[in-house]
Design an enzyme around this catalytic site. Sequence first.
Site, mmCIF file in Angstrom:
data_model
loop_
_atom_site.group_PDB
_atom_site.id
_atom_site.type_symbol
_atom_site.label_atom_id
_atom_site.label_comp_id
_atom_site.label_asym_id
_atom_site.label_seq_id
_atom_site.Cartn_x
_atom_site.Cartn_y
_atom_site.Cartn_z
ATOM 1 N N HIS A 22 47.453 91.235 68.803
ATOM 2 C CA HIS A 22 48.591 91.955 68.247
ATOM 3 C C HIS A 22 48.567 91.793 66.731
ATOM 4 O O HIS A 22 48.264 90.713 66.223
ATOM 5 C CB HIS A 22 49.904 91.407 68.801
ATOM 6 C CG HIS A 22 50.061 91.652 70.267
ATOM 7 N ND1 HIS A 22 50.484 92.862 70.773
ATOM 8 C CD2 HIS A 22 49.841 90.848 71.330
ATOM 9 C CE1 HIS A 22 50.524 92.786 72.097
ATOM 10 N NE2 HIS A 22 50.132 91.575 72.462
ATOM 11 N N CYS A 34 50.035 98.045 64.302
ATOM 12 C CA CYS A 34 49.852 98.208 65.748
ATOM 13 C C CYS A 34 49.979 99.677 66.139
ATOM 14 O O CYS A 34 49.171 100.197 66.904
ATOM 15 C CB CYS A 34 50.875 97.364 66.504
ATOM 16 S SG CYS A 34 50.738 97.499 68.294
#
Length: 110
Positions: A22, A34
Amino acid sequence: MIKVTIYRKSNKKVYAFELSGHAESGPAGHDLVCAAVSAVSFGSVNAVIKLCEIEPIIDQGGEGGYLYVELPEQVAIQTRERAEWLLEGMIVSLDTIERDYGQYITISEK
Protein backbone atom coordinates in the site's frame (compact mmCIF):
# COMPACT_ATOMS: atom_id res chain seq x y z
CA MET A 1 5.04 1.21 -0.18
CA ILE A 2 3.73 -0.28 -3.41
CA LYS A 3 6.16 -2.73 -4.95
CA VAL A 4 5.77 -3.36 -8.67
CA THR A 5 7.55 -6.30 -10.27
CA ILE A 6 7.61 -6.64 -14.05
CA TYR A 7 8.33 -10.13 -15.37
CA ARG A 8 10.06 -10.42 -18.74
CA LYS A 9 11.08 -13.36 -20.87
CA SER A 10 14.67 -13.71 -22.13
CA ASN A 11 13.62 -11.78 -25.26
CA LYS A 12 12.69 -8.82 -22.98
CA LYS A 13 8.96 -9.16 -23.72
CA VAL A 14 6.74 -8.54 -20.71
CA TYR A 15 4.56 -11.51 -19.79
CA ALA A 16 3.38 -10.66 -16.27
CA PHE A 17 3.38 -8.07 -13.51
CA GLU A 18 2.77 -8.05 -9.78
CA LEU A 19 1.72 -5.25 -7.44
CA SER A 20 1.95 -5.60 -3.67
CA GLY A 21 1.66 -3.32 -0.68
CA HIS A 22 0.00 0.00 0.00
CA ALA A 23 1.29 3.48 -0.81
CA GLU A 24 0.00 5.06 2.41
CA SER A 25 0.52 8.50 0.89
CA GLY A 26 -2.74 9.70 2.43
CA PRO A 27 -5.68 8.51 4.51
CA ALA A 28 -7.68 5.54 3.27
CA GLY A 29 -9.94 6.62 0.46
CA HIS A 30 -7.79 9.70 -0.24
CA ASP A 31 -4.50 8.05 -1.22
CA LEU A 32 -3.70 9.59 -4.60
CA VAL A 33 -0.71 7.34 -5.33
CA CYS A 34 -2.76 4.21 -4.65
CA ALA A 35 -5.57 5.56 -6.81
CA ALA A 36 -3.17 6.34 -9.67
CA VAL A 37 -1.48 2.94 -9.56
CA SER A 38 -4.84 1.18 -9.36
CA ALA A 39 -6.30 3.16 -12.26
CA VAL A 40 -3.28 2.57 -14.48
CA SER A 41 -2.95 -1.15 -13.73
CA PHE A 42 -6.66 -2.06 -13.81
CA GLY A 43 -7.19 0.11 -16.88
CA SER A 44 -4.39 -1.72 -18.67
CA VAL A 45 -5.73 -5.14 -17.70
CA ASN A 46 -9.21 -4.13 -18.86
CA ALA A 47 -7.71 -2.92 -22.17
CA VAL A 48 -5.94 -6.26 -22.66
CA ILE A 49 -9.19 -8.13 -22.02
CA LYS A 50 -11.36 -5.95 -24.26
CA LEU A 51 -9.00 -5.03 -27.11
CA CYS A 52 -7.08 -8.30 -27.34
CA GLU A 53 -10.03 -10.53 -26.43
CA ILE A 54 -7.97 -12.68 -24.07
CA GLU A 55 -8.38 -13.54 -20.41
CA PRO A 56 -5.15 -13.06 -18.50
CA ILE A 57 -4.39 -15.13 -15.43
CA ILE A 58 -5.33 -12.85 -12.52
CA ASP A 59 -4.73 -13.26 -8.80
CA GLN A 60 -6.00 -10.54 -6.45
CA GLY A 61 -5.67 -10.16 -2.70
CA GLY A 62 -9.00 -10.15 -0.90
CA GLU A 63 -8.26 -6.98 1.08
CA GLY A 64 -6.52 -5.18 -1.78
CA GLY A 65 -2.83 -4.54 -1.85
CA TYR A 66 -2.04 -7.42 -4.20
CA LEU A 67 -2.48 -8.01 -7.92
CA TYR A 68 -0.74 -10.51 -10.18
CA VAL A 69 -1.51 -10.61 -13.91
CA GLU A 70 0.02 -12.98 -16.48
CA LEU A 71 -0.64 -13.27 -20.18
CA PRO A 72 -1.72 -16.78 -21.16
CA GLU A 73 0.77 -18.84 -23.19
CA GLN A 74 -1.64 -20.06 -25.86
CA VAL A 75 -2.36 -16.80 -27.67
CA ALA A 76 -1.87 -15.92 -31.34
CA ILE A 77 1.40 -14.05 -31.92
CA GLN A 78 -0.25 -10.86 -33.17
CA THR A 79 -2.67 -10.81 -30.22
CA ARG A 80 0.17 -11.41 -27.76
CA GLU A 81 2.16 -8.53 -29.28
CA ARG A 82 -0.82 -6.17 -28.83
CA ALA A 83 -1.21 -7.27 -25.22
CA GLU A 84 2.52 -6.78 -24.60
CA TRP A 85 2.32 -3.23 -26.00
CA LEU A 86 -0.60 -2.43 -23.72
CA LEU A 87 1.42 -3.65 -20.73
CA GLU A 88 4.44 -1.64 -21.90
CA GLY A 89 2.20 1.44 -21.91
CA MET A 90 1.18 0.61 -18.37
CA ILE A 91 4.85 0.41 -17.37
CA VAL A 92 5.53 3.86 -18.86
CA SER A 93 2.70 5.30 -16.76
CA LEU A 94 3.88 3.51 -13.61
CA ASP A 95 7.44 4.78 -14.25
CA THR A 96 6.06 8.33 -14.31
CA ILE A 97 4.30 7.78 -10.98
CA GLU A 98 7.51 6.35 -9.53
CA ARG A 99 9.50 9.35 -10.79
CA ASP A 100 7.20 11.80 -9.03
CA TYR A 101 6.28 9.74 -5.96
CA GLY A 102 9.24 7.39 -5.49
CA GLN A 103 8.86 7.37 -1.72
CA TYR A 104 5.57 5.46 -2.19
CA ILE A 105 6.25 3.16 -5.15
CA THR A 106 9.20 1.14 -6.43
CA ILE A 107 9.45 -0.78 -9.70
CA SER A 108 11.77 -3.70 -10.45
CA GLU A 109 12.11 -6.17 -13.30
CA LYS A 110 12.85 -9.88 -13.32
